[in-house]
Design an enzyme around this catalytic site. Structure first.
Site, PDB file in Angstrom:
ATOM      1  N   GLU A 286       0.841  -1.260   0.035  1.00  0.00           N
ATOM      2  CA  GLU A 286      -0.002  -0.082  -0.234  1.00  0.00           C
ATOM      3  C   GLU A 286       0.936   1.170  -0.105  1.00  0.00           C
ATOM      4  O   GLU A 286       0.623   2.163  -0.502  1.00  0.00           O
ATOM      5  CB  GLU A 286      -0.971  -0.146   1.291  1.00  0.00           C
ATOM      6  CG  GLU A 286      -1.782  -1.110   1.249  1.00  0.00           C
ATOM      7  CD  GLU A 286      -2.695  -1.318   0.100  1.00  0.00           C
ATOM      8  OE1 GLU A 286      -3.309  -0.157  -0.545  1.00  0.00           O
ATOM      9  OE2 GLU A 286      -2.859  -2.315  -0.599  1.00  0.00           O
ATOM     10  N   TRP A 289       1.929   1.710  -3.617  1.00  0.00           N
ATOM     11  CA  TRP A 289       0.856   2.312  -4.399  1.00  0.00           C
ATOM     12  C   TRP A 289       0.833   3.668  -4.186  1.00  0.00           C
ATOM     13  O   TRP A 289       0.658   4.390  -5.486  1.00  0.00           O
ATOM     14  CB  TRP A 289      -0.437   1.654  -4.009  1.00  0.00           C
ATOM     15  CG  TRP A 289      -1.623   2.488  -4.857  1.00  0.00           C
ATOM     16  CD1 TRP A 289      -2.467   3.428  -4.561  1.00  0.00           C
ATOM     17  CD2 TRP A 289      -1.830   1.968  -6.096  1.00  0.00           C
ATOM     18  NE1 TRP A 289      -3.262   3.569  -5.853  1.00  0.00           N
ATOM     19  CE2 TRP A 289      -2.945   2.736  -6.411  1.00  0.00           C
ATOM     20  CE3 TRP A 289      -1.669   0.807  -6.984  1.00  0.00           C
ATOM     21  CZ2 TRP A 289      -3.585   2.617  -7.781  1.00  0.00           C
ATOM     22  CZ3 TRP A 289      -1.975   0.658  -8.116  1.00  0.00           C
ATOM     23  CH2 TRP A 289      -3.236   1.450  -8.799  1.00  0.00           C
ATOM     24  N   TRP A 317     -20.035  11.133 -20.569  1.00  0.00           N
ATOM     25  CA  TRP A 317     -20.407  11.486 -19.290  1.00  0.00           C
ATOM     26  C   TRP A 317     -21.689  12.452 -19.273  1.00  0.00           C
ATOM     27  O   TRP A 317     -22.021  13.133 -20.127  1.00  0.00           O
ATOM     28  CB  TRP A 317     -19.467  12.241 -18.440  1.00  0.00           C
ATOM     29  CG  TRP A 317     -17.888  11.897 -18.391  1.00  0.00           C
ATOM     30  CD1 TRP A 317     -16.795  12.193 -18.985  1.00  0.00           C
ATOM     31  CD2 TRP A 317     -17.662  10.734 -17.578  1.00  0.00           C
ATOM     32  NE1 TRP A 317     -15.667  11.278 -18.916  1.00  0.00           N
ATOM     33  CE2 TRP A 317     -16.122  10.317 -17.755  1.00  0.00           C
ATOM     34  CE3 TRP A 317     -18.218   9.868 -16.627  1.00  0.00           C
ATOM     35  CZ2 TRP A 317     -15.654   9.438 -17.246  1.00  0.00           C
ATOM     36  CZ3 TRP A 317     -17.667   8.705 -16.163  1.00  0.00           C
ATOM     37  CH2 TRP A 317     -16.235   8.718 -16.418  1.00  0.00           C
ATOM     38  N   ASN A 352     -10.805   2.939   3.210  1.00  0.00           N
ATOM     39  CA  ASN A 352     -10.160   2.368   1.575  1.00  0.00           C
ATOM     40  C   ASN A 352     -10.869   1.755   0.630  1.00  0.00           C
ATOM     41  O   ASN A 352     -11.100   2.216  -0.358  1.00  0.00           O
ATOM     42  CB  ASN A 352      -8.463   1.881   1.524  1.00  0.00           C
ATOM     43  CG  ASN A 352      -8.631   0.661   2.551  1.00  0.00           C
ATOM     44  OD1 ASN A 352      -8.792   0.552   3.720  1.00  0.00           O
ATOM     45  ND2 ASN A 352      -8.824  -0.476   1.939  1.00  0.00           N
ATOM     46  N   TRP A 370     -15.261  11.660 -13.467  1.00  0.00           N
ATOM     47  CA  TRP A 370     -14.482  11.093 -12.370  1.00  0.00           C
ATOM     48  C   TRP A 370     -13.801  12.617 -11.729  1.00  0.00           C
ATOM     49  O   TRP A 370     -13.448  12.680 -10.781  1.00  0.00           O
ATOM     50  CB  TRP A 370     -13.227  10.279 -12.463  1.00  0.00           C
ATOM     51  CG  TRP A 370     -12.386  10.587 -13.839  1.00  0.00           C
ATOM     52  CD1 TRP A 370     -12.673  10.332 -14.981  1.00  0.00           C
ATOM     53  CD2 TRP A 370     -11.209  11.415 -13.723  1.00  0.00           C
ATOM     54  NE1 TRP A 370     -11.369  10.926 -15.622  1.00  0.00           N
ATOM     55  CE2 TRP A 370     -10.605  11.527 -14.700  1.00  0.00           C
ATOM     56  CE3 TRP A 370     -10.519  11.937 -12.597  1.00  0.00           C
ATOM     57  CZ2 TRP A 370      -9.362  12.228 -14.966  1.00  0.00           C
ATOM     58  CZ3 TRP A 370      -9.195  12.510 -12.688  1.00  0.00           C
ATOM     59  CH2 TRP A 370      -8.787  12.740 -13.818  1.00  0.00           C
ATOM     60  N   TRP A 393      -8.769   8.006  -8.553  1.00  0.00           N
ATOM     61  CA  TRP A 393      -9.924   8.135  -9.190  1.00  0.00           C
ATOM     62  C   TRP A 393     -10.077   7.451 -10.730  1.00  0.00           C
ATOM     63  O   TRP A 393     -10.820   7.098 -11.202  1.00  0.00           O
ATOM     64  CB  TRP A 393     -10.141   9.639  -9.337  1.00  0.00           C
ATOM     65  CG  TRP A 393     -11.041  10.000  -8.119  1.00  0.00           C
ATOM     66  CD1 TRP A 393     -10.709  10.412  -6.684  1.00  0.00           C
ATOM     67  CD2 TRP A 393     -12.468   9.799  -7.803  1.00  0.00           C
ATOM     68  NE1 TRP A 393     -11.894  10.576  -5.940  1.00  0.00           N
ATOM     69  CE2 TRP A 393     -12.975  10.210  -6.681  1.00  0.00           C
ATOM     70  CE3 TRP A 393     -13.674   9.459  -8.824  1.00  0.00           C
ATOM     71  CZ2 TRP A 393     -14.263  10.408  -6.114  1.00  0.00           C
ATOM     72  CZ3 TRP A 393     -14.850   9.452  -8.232  1.00  0.00           C
ATOM     73  CH2 TRP A 393     -15.261   9.896  -7.186  1.00  0.00           C
TER      74      TRP A 393
END
Length: 487
Positions: A286, A289, A317, A352, A370, A393
């Site tokens: 993590e 990441w 969208w 998370n 987004w 995102w």
């Protein structure tokens, strides 16, 4: 200044609001000269304009104010003053260096395009003035140049990225904090209150104060407590009804603790207790990441504005202000989504697993861009990171690096039932439906009118009916993604 008096050395603090494992401060203290510590609140440098950068969101501004107070107190204990100034950082630091006849200026690099550009401007100005400057690593585990794919490009898939990062071996060991710093005469410093970082009218930060203690000491204490309770993390981290995550993200965001400190503390814990090695590996992935997203940002400064996959520029969208507002306020009618959005609003963070669920709901069930979700998170998260926030995102939307497949549409009902099986998380943040039996807590609309009345729930009244049917939303999303692929 007498010739035998050492010239002062300046340390420019940035997103590294700590004393330990601070290479710039460590080198400045080792010089033996007086140390001047400065933080510049910079909303004026041209490099900080969109799309490469943007002002801090409201929750992050609140955190910054608390973190600066904590840093100032720690420096005072060691005999130093934290000088606060506002303006273009390169000009402000350069002027201070000339004013005090500094022998050198030290700072830790931040591997983003605008931060590097500002540092370049400062380096040039200092060189022209004949003042030494020293740039140090301290923001990442590995420099972006050390992890490149074919043709020298940054890597866009996490697993090979992290494998390459691990192959580099351990990062440099963390440095100790200085025990004392040579004082300098008091210099003019801004009153932090004049920066207006904290909300006043209205003061909406009560939930932040209740949930968080910013600062280096709190970060170190939090890391120790987390590692002491680490067993079961690999599975427990997905459960929003448990306290199984590290809660280190805002401390890392503002550099109150460094990635190297987290790395070595976790490795030491695994060496001491081999049984938690798998949990440590998951936890460090993590951290990896975060590193991955920061490397993406290094290569793509407009990560928060532009789809990494250009094909998504044509995605259909929709514009639905009412649905967007319902999502922002936790009034979608899906309890796990609403719980997450209310947790965010009140505490400045969101679990998370739930972040993925609420993001998927916005971009797939509602087909809302987004970027609008990312902007809301940027303003409301205390850990709003310029790499992780847009990177995550885009991952959910399918437009980014290592993106989730387009057909992966999180089912908010099943996600709630799997990761919050007794409904404890939902009941904490959505109290108006707390009296519902467990079998209805993640789908109140399936209860009978009598059962709803017994729990004090009125759908469309004190709790909304779903703003979109899950099946309809999913099929609409798949159709939109299929259309995009065909075009």
């Amino acid at each position: 200044m007498a010739k035998d008096t050492p010239r002062p050395v300046i340390v420019w603090f940035r997103d590294d609001l700590r004393l330990s494992d601070h290479p710039a401060l460590h080198e400045a203290a080792a010089s033996g000269g007086p140390v001047i510590c400065i933080y510049v609140f910079d909303e004026h440098s041209p490099q900080l304009r969109p799309p490469q950068a943007r002002p801090l969101g409201g929750a992050s501004r609140w955190w910054l104010a608390q973190s600066l107070r904590a840093l100032s107190a720690e420096l005072e204990q060691r005999g130093a003053q934290l000088i606060l100034r506002r303006g273009p950082a390169a000009a402000v630091v350069g002027e201070l260096a000339r004013q005090v006849d500094a022998g050198a200026v030290h700072w830790n690099e931040i591997e983003t395009a605008p931060d590097r550009a500002i540092a370049d401007d400062l380096a040039e100005a200092l060189s022209m003035s004949g003042i030494d400057h020293h740039r140090h690593r301290g923001d990442l585990l590995a420099a972006p140049a050390a992890i490149r794919g074919k043709e020298g490009r940054g890597m866009r898939v996490f697993t090979p990225f992290w494998r390459r990062a691990l192959s580099l071996g351990d990062p440099p060991k963390p440095l100790p904090a200085p025990t004392a710093l040579r004082a300098t005469p008091d210099l003019a410093s801004d009153d932090l209150a004049t920066w207006q970082l904290e909300p006043t009218a209205p003061d909406w930060a009560g939930g932040l104060r209740e949930n968080w203690t910013p600062g280096e000491r709190a970060a170190q204490d939090g890391l120790t407590a987390f590692l002491d309770g680490l067993p079961g993390y690999a599975e427990g981290r997905d459960r929003p009804d448990r306290c199984a995550t590290s809660r280190l993200s805002p401390h890392l965001r503002f550099g109150e603790i460094s990635p190297r400190q987290v790395w070595y503390a976790a490795r030491f814990a695994a060496a001491k207790r081999p049984a938690i090695a798998a949990d440590v590996d998951k936890f460090l992935s993590e951290l990896g990441w975060r590193e991955f997203c920061r490397h993406l940002l290094h290569d793509h400064p407009d990560l928060a504005e532009r789809n990494l996959q250009a094909s998504f520029d044509a995605f259909p969208w929709t514009t639905n202000d009412a649905a967007l507002h319902a999502w922002q306020r936790g009034r979608t009618g899906y309890p796990i989504v609403d719980a997450g959005m209310r947790e965010l609003w009140q505490s400045g963070v969101m679990h998370n697993r739930v972040r993925m669920v609420v993001a998927s709901f916005l971009v797939k069930h509602l087909l809302i861009d987004w970027r609008l979700g990312e902007q809301w998170f940027w303003d409301t998260l205390v850990d709003a990171d310029p790499g992780s926030n847009p990177g995550n995102w885009q991952w959910v939307a399918g437009s980014g690096a290592d993106a989730a497949p387009y057909f992966r549409v999180f089912n908010p009902i099943l996600q709630g039932e799997k990761f919050d099986p007794a409904g404890d998380y939902v009941r904490r943040w959505v109290p108006e439906i707390a009296a519902l039996p467990d079998k209805f807590i993640h789908q109140p609309w399936t209860a009978t009118p009598l059962e709803l009345a017994a729990a004090g729930v009125t759908l469309g009244g004190n709790y909304p009916a779903p703003i979109v049917d899950h099946k309809v939303g999913r099929e609409r999303a798949l159709a939109a993604y299929a259309e995009l692929r065909q075009s």
